[in-house]
Design an enzyme around this catalytic site. Structure first.
Site, PDB file in Angstrom:
ATOM      1  CE  LYS A  17      -2.388  -0.715   3.788  1.00 10.85           C
ATOM      2  NZ  LYS A  17      -1.851  -1.986   4.251  1.00 10.85           N
ATOM      3  NE  ARG A  93      -4.457  -0.572  10.705  1.00 14.41           N
ATOM      4  CZ  ARG A  93      -3.412  -0.036  10.090  1.00 14.41           C
ATOM      5  NH1 ARG A  93      -3.506   1.133   9.507  1.00 14.41           N
ATOM      6  NH2 ARG A  93      -2.271  -0.673  10.054  1.00 14.41           N
ATOM      7  NE  ARG A 130       6.925  -2.726   6.503  1.00 18.91           N
ATOM      8  CZ  ARG A 130       5.606  -2.574   6.652  1.00 18.91           C
ATOM      9  NH1 ARG A 130       4.845  -2.246   5.615  1.00 18.91           N
ATOM     10  NH2 ARG A 130       5.048  -2.758   7.823  1.00 18.91           N
ATOM     11  NE  ARG A 162       6.045  -0.099  10.269  1.00 20.17           N
ATOM     12  CZ  ARG A 162       4.821  -0.041   9.755  1.00 20.17           C
ATOM     13  NH1 ARG A 162       4.649   0.430   8.526  1.00 20.17           N
ATOM     14  NH2 ARG A 162       3.782  -0.436  10.436  1.00 20.17           N
ATOM     15  NE  ARG A 173       1.692  -4.001  12.132  1.00 15.48           N
ATOM     16  CZ  ARG A 173       2.875  -4.227  11.546  1.00 15.48           C
ATOM     17  NH1 ARG A 173       3.797  -4.949  12.152  1.00 15.48           N
ATOM     18  NH2 ARG A 173       3.141  -3.740  10.378  1.00 15.48           N
TER      19      ARG A 173
HETATM   20  P1  AMP Z   1       0.642   1.188   9.374  1.00 11.51           P
HETATM   21  O1  AMP Z   1       1.853   1.985   9.035  1.00 11.51           O
HETATM   22  O2  AMP Z   1      -0.572   1.559   8.556  1.00 11.51           O
HETATM   23  O3  AMP Z   1       0.893  -0.298   9.377  1.00 11.51           O
HETATM   24  O4  AMP Z   1       0.252   1.582  10.892  1.00 11.51           O
HETATM   25  C1  AMP Z   1       1.143   1.319  11.958  1.00 11.51           C
HETATM   26  C2  AMP Z   1       0.371   1.279  13.273  1.00 11.51           C
HETATM   27  O5  AMP Z   1      -0.253   2.554  13.512  1.00 11.51           O
HETATM   28  C3  AMP Z   1      -0.777   0.284  13.322  1.00 11.51           C
HETATM   29  O6  AMP Z   1      -0.338  -1.037  13.642  1.00 11.51           O
HETATM   30  C4  AMP Z   1      -1.664   0.877  14.401  1.00 11.51           C
HETATM   31  O7  AMP Z   1      -1.117   0.652  15.692  1.00 11.51           O
HETATM   32  C5  AMP Z   1      -1.530   2.371  14.121  1.00 11.51           C
HETATM   33  N1  AMP Z   1      -2.557   2.828  13.154  1.00 11.51           N
HETATM   34  C6  AMP Z   1      -2.347   3.337  11.901  1.00 11.51           C
HETATM   35  N2  AMP Z   1      -3.513   3.640  11.318  1.00 11.51           N
HETATM   36  C7  AMP Z   1      -4.487   3.326  12.204  1.00 11.51           C
HETATM   37  C8  AMP Z   1      -5.907   3.390  12.174  1.00 11.51           C
HETATM   38  N3  AMP Z   1      -6.565   3.834  11.103  1.00 11.51           N
HETATM   39  N4  AMP Z   1      -6.578   2.987  13.275  1.00 11.51           N
HETATM   40  C9  AMP Z   1      -5.940   2.541  14.373  1.00 11.51           C
HETATM   41  N5  AMP Z   1      -4.609   2.436  14.467  1.00 11.51           N
HETATM   42  C10 AMP Z   1      -3.878   2.830  13.389  1.00 11.51           C
END
Ligand code: AMP
Length: 227
Positions: A17, A93, A130, A162, A173
């Protein structure tokens, strides 16, 4: 002038993404809004909100719908998104977040929600490999590293793994994605907004498929601008 668009990209962690949103953001000249990147910058700035978010993120859990709804609402009120549209990455989400987004966008609804489909075994491999720039969030991998050491080609920032790309947090996740986020596929399908796109293959091939899906949607709806 290239017409803007209001888009959401869904897909498992590691589906690509982030990479594809950067490309679509350039192609359609729309801001890429990644809630994960917004949270990571709050963590980096060391704000009180950032410190709380860090604990949740490191555990691989989700920040509450109310907080995320507020963050996205504020971002979508700015001039750039208002005029050109946006591509949302990592939001919504949960069905609760999709309902908040429907309220936020009631006067300027979404054009298309794309589900970028990649099987679990492939995303597991991609997530383990990654690496990401701590400054500008450009994605790399151990197979596709920056040109010089672990220094970002784009901004010179440090490129690292990360903190939430540990095997336990990854599994959590992915489980959360199945439970909380896959219901969004039916949610958007029922509303006639969903397109599924195969996320396997080269980044260029996937971008071409995404652009086809978006342009096809525009042709059908006769939309020429996001207003
Ligand atoms: P990502 O980079 O999209 O994988 O997001 C990393 C982390 O940020 C996720 O595992 C959540 O802990 C938090 N996060 C990001 N976007 C959201 C969202 N829309 N709702 C809740 N937590 C989020």
């Amino acid at each position: 002038m290239i017409p803007g668009a209001r888009l959401v990209l869904l897909g498992r962690q590691g589906a690509g993404k982030g990479t594809q949103c950067v490309r679509l953001s350039r192609h359609y000249v729309i801001p890429h809004i990644s809630t994960g990147d917004m949270l990571r910058s709050a963590v980096k700035e060391g704000t009180e909100f950032g410190l709380k978010a860090k604990e949740i993120m490191d555990r691989g859990e989700l920040v509450s719908d109310e907080i995320m709804g507020g963050v996205v609402d504020e971002r979508l009120r700015s001039d750039d998104t208002h005029n050109r549209g946006y591509i949302l990455d990592g939001f919504p989400r949960t069905v609760g977040q999709a309902e908040l987004l429907a309220e936020i966008t009631q006067h300027k609804p979404l054009d298309l929600v794309i589900d970028l489909v990649v099987p679990v075994d492939v995303v597991l491999e991609r997530l383990a490999a990654r690496r990401v720039c701590t400054d500008c969030a450009t994605n790399y991998s151990v197979d596709n590293p920056p040109r010089y050491g672990w220094v970002c080609d784009n901004c010179g920032g440090e490129v690292v793994q990360r903190a939430d790309d540990t095997p336990e947090a990854i599994q959590k996740r992915l489980d959360l994605y199945e439970r909380e986020t896959t219901p969004l596929i039916a949610y958007y399908q029922e509303r006639g907004l969903l397109a599924e796109v195969d996320g396997l293959g080269s980044a260029d091939d996937v971008t071409a498929r995404l652009v086809d899906a978006i342009d096809e949607r525009r042709r059908r709806s006769g939309a020429s601008s996001p207003s």
